[in-house]
Enzyme design. Structure first.
Site, mmCIF file in Angstrom:
data_model
loop_
_atom_site.group_PDB
_atom_site.id
_atom_site.type_symbol
_atom_site.label_atom_id
_atom_site.label_comp_id
_atom_site.label_asym_id
_atom_site.label_seq_id
_atom_site.Cartn_x
_atom_site.Cartn_y
_atom_site.Cartn_z
ATOM 1 N N ASP A 232 5.335 0.297 -1.172
ATOM 2 C CA ASP A 232 4.640 -0.826 -0.544
ATOM 3 C C ASP A 232 3.910 -1.639 -1.607
ATOM 4 O OD1 ASP A 232 5.468 -0.066 1.969
ATOM 5 O OD2 ASP A 232 3.640 1.056 2.423
ATOM 6 N N TYR A 296 3.638 12.031 -3.101
ATOM 7 C CA TYR A 296 2.624 11.002 -2.921
ATOM 8 C C TYR A 296 1.232 11.607 -3.012
ATOM 9 C CZ TYR A 296 6.467 8.321 -0.783
ATOM 10 O OH TYR A 296 7.642 7.679 -0.521
ATOM 11 N N TYR A 368 8.101 7.209 6.077
ATOM 12 C CA TYR A 368 6.947 6.314 6.168
ATOM 13 C C TYR A 368 5.683 7.176 6.147
ATOM 14 C CZ TYR A 368 10.209 2.600 7.521
ATOM 15 O OH TYR A 368 11.218 1.672 7.551
#
Length: 410
Positions: A232, A296, A368
């Site tokens: 993103d 992440y 996501y």
């Protein structure tokens, strides 16, 4: 060369058109080897003379209009054009008046000629032989670095240079730039008041920082960016970086200094590039089709106070869990509304405060992560918010590892 009666009968009728030796020989190009079409045509005409038939040749030739008299000129302009750019090899193409092509096609179809050659093939070969002697670069038929297309009408040349492809990895440090050029949603790249006439939503991108420098160094026309996925805009990409391939079209210089490219691109401070190397076109699809797992680091904010043990327990429970993720609300305007199955391999919690905590997690490509944390109003199940019974949102997200070829750390 061998002459049979059927061939001589056809040759006699074609020679009646008073065409030149080249055009006569070209209609029987696969009959006999080791000779040019003009020699072949001369030998056919001699054989016809032996049988009592004397043919004549008109000037200009009714088929080719004597364009082969310009071979030296075509070769010189092609050699000059190719010499103006950097390449290891070349290939010649040509454009011929449609009327000439059609006249020859009609002859070949009318006489059902099976051993013929097109005029463009002969032109390409003969021009190529002369160019080869002038520039001393090899001819490449399969994957030429440059194709010089000679327009026989004007003795003009158009160059088509094959792209160059540069593989590397990038780190993105800014939370305010996208990976690729993002056209303005209002004007779609034309320029308007919304985008200050730039045609873009954002001033620059990971692509433009390195791509614009590559264009300057190569003299290329456009750049294209092929990433192994994307993060993103508000996410950083850290660790070993994300693999990508930069494609530069129509380069006039192919052998640029990649160390210089890397050094200049890294001066922006917004992104960093490393491990640059030249690759073949096949690397584009290999990079785009890869499905690496990703690790992440996210800072999460809860709407109320959280319990450290509860957070740790919920994090530990997400081990090899399959999520059902409907296209998030934030991207559904530009992506198909589908339900996707994605794996979360493990989650670890650290730095748990009153209503904030940090999670490190490894997921399948295409997960996501923000919606895994928030639940996205029920569009992702299971999700972290439901599991702890408190609404949560991601404050910051960083990609810290892209594990090519990994099956996850189970």
């Amino acid at each position: 060369m061998d002459f049979d009666l059927e061939m001589l009968e056809k040759a006699k009728k074609i020679a009646d058109m008073r065409i030149c030796d080249r055009c006569l020989g070209r209609q029987f190009a696969k009959c006999g080897t080791g000779m040019t079409n003009d020699l072949r045509g001369f030998l056919i005409r001699e054989e016809l003379n032996k049988h009592g038939y004397e043919s004549r040749i008109d000037k200009p030739c009714p088929i080719c209009e004597d364009i082969f008299d310009m071979l030296r000129r075509y070769s010189e302009v092609a050699a000059e054009a190719i010499s103006s750019i950097e390449s290891d090899n070349f290939l010649i193409g040509s454009r011929v008046e449609p009327e000439i092509v059609n006249k020859e096609k009609n002859i070949q179809e009318s006489f059902k000629l099976e051993n013929c050659e097109s005029i463009k093939n002969e032109l390409n070969r003969e021009i190529g032989k002369l160019v080869l002697s002038m520039i001393h670069r090899s001819v490449e038929f399969k994957s030429p670095q440059v194709v010089a297309c000679v327009d026989t009408r004007f003795a003009d040349v158009m160059l088509d240079c094959s792209p160059i492809f540069i593989y590397g990895r990038y780190n993105k440090f800014s939370r305010e730039i996208p990976q690729t050029v993002w056209p303005c949603r209002v004007c779609h790249g034309k320029g308007c008041s919304r985008c200050n006439n730039t045609g873009k939503m954002y001033k620059t991108s990971v692509q433009e920082i390195i791509g614009n420098i590559a264009l300057e160094m190569t003299g290329g026309k456009e750049h294209f960016f092929h990433g192994m996925g994307r993060e993103d805009i508000d996410a950083r990409c850290l660790g070993g970086g994300r693999p990508f391939v930069l494609e530069v079209s129509q380069p006039r210089i192919r052998k640029i200094d990649l160390n210089e490219l890397e050094s200049r691109a890294n001066q922006s401070g917004l992104a960093q590039y490393h491990s640059l190397k030249f690759v073949q076109r096949e690397m584009v699809q290999k990079t785009k089709n890869a499905t690496p797992t990703k690790i992440y680091s996210v800072i999460v904010r809860a709407k109320s106070k959280v319990n450290k043990d509860a957070i740790n327990g919920v994090a530990s429970s997400f081990k090899n869990v399959c999520l059902s993720q409907r296209t998030p609300q934030r991207v559904k305007h530009r992506r198909a509304d589908l339900v996707r199955r994605r794996m979360v391999y493990w989650v670890k919690a650290i730095n748990v405060g009153d209503n904030t905590f940090e999670l490190t997690l490894e997921t399948e490509s295409g997960t996501y992560v923000k919606e895994f944390i928030s639940g996205d109003e029920g569009r992702t199940n299971p999700n972290f918010s439901d599991a702890i019974g408190i609404a949560c949102t991601v404050e910051t997200l960083d990609v810290i590892a892209i594990n090519e070829g990994s099956n996850a750390s189970i």
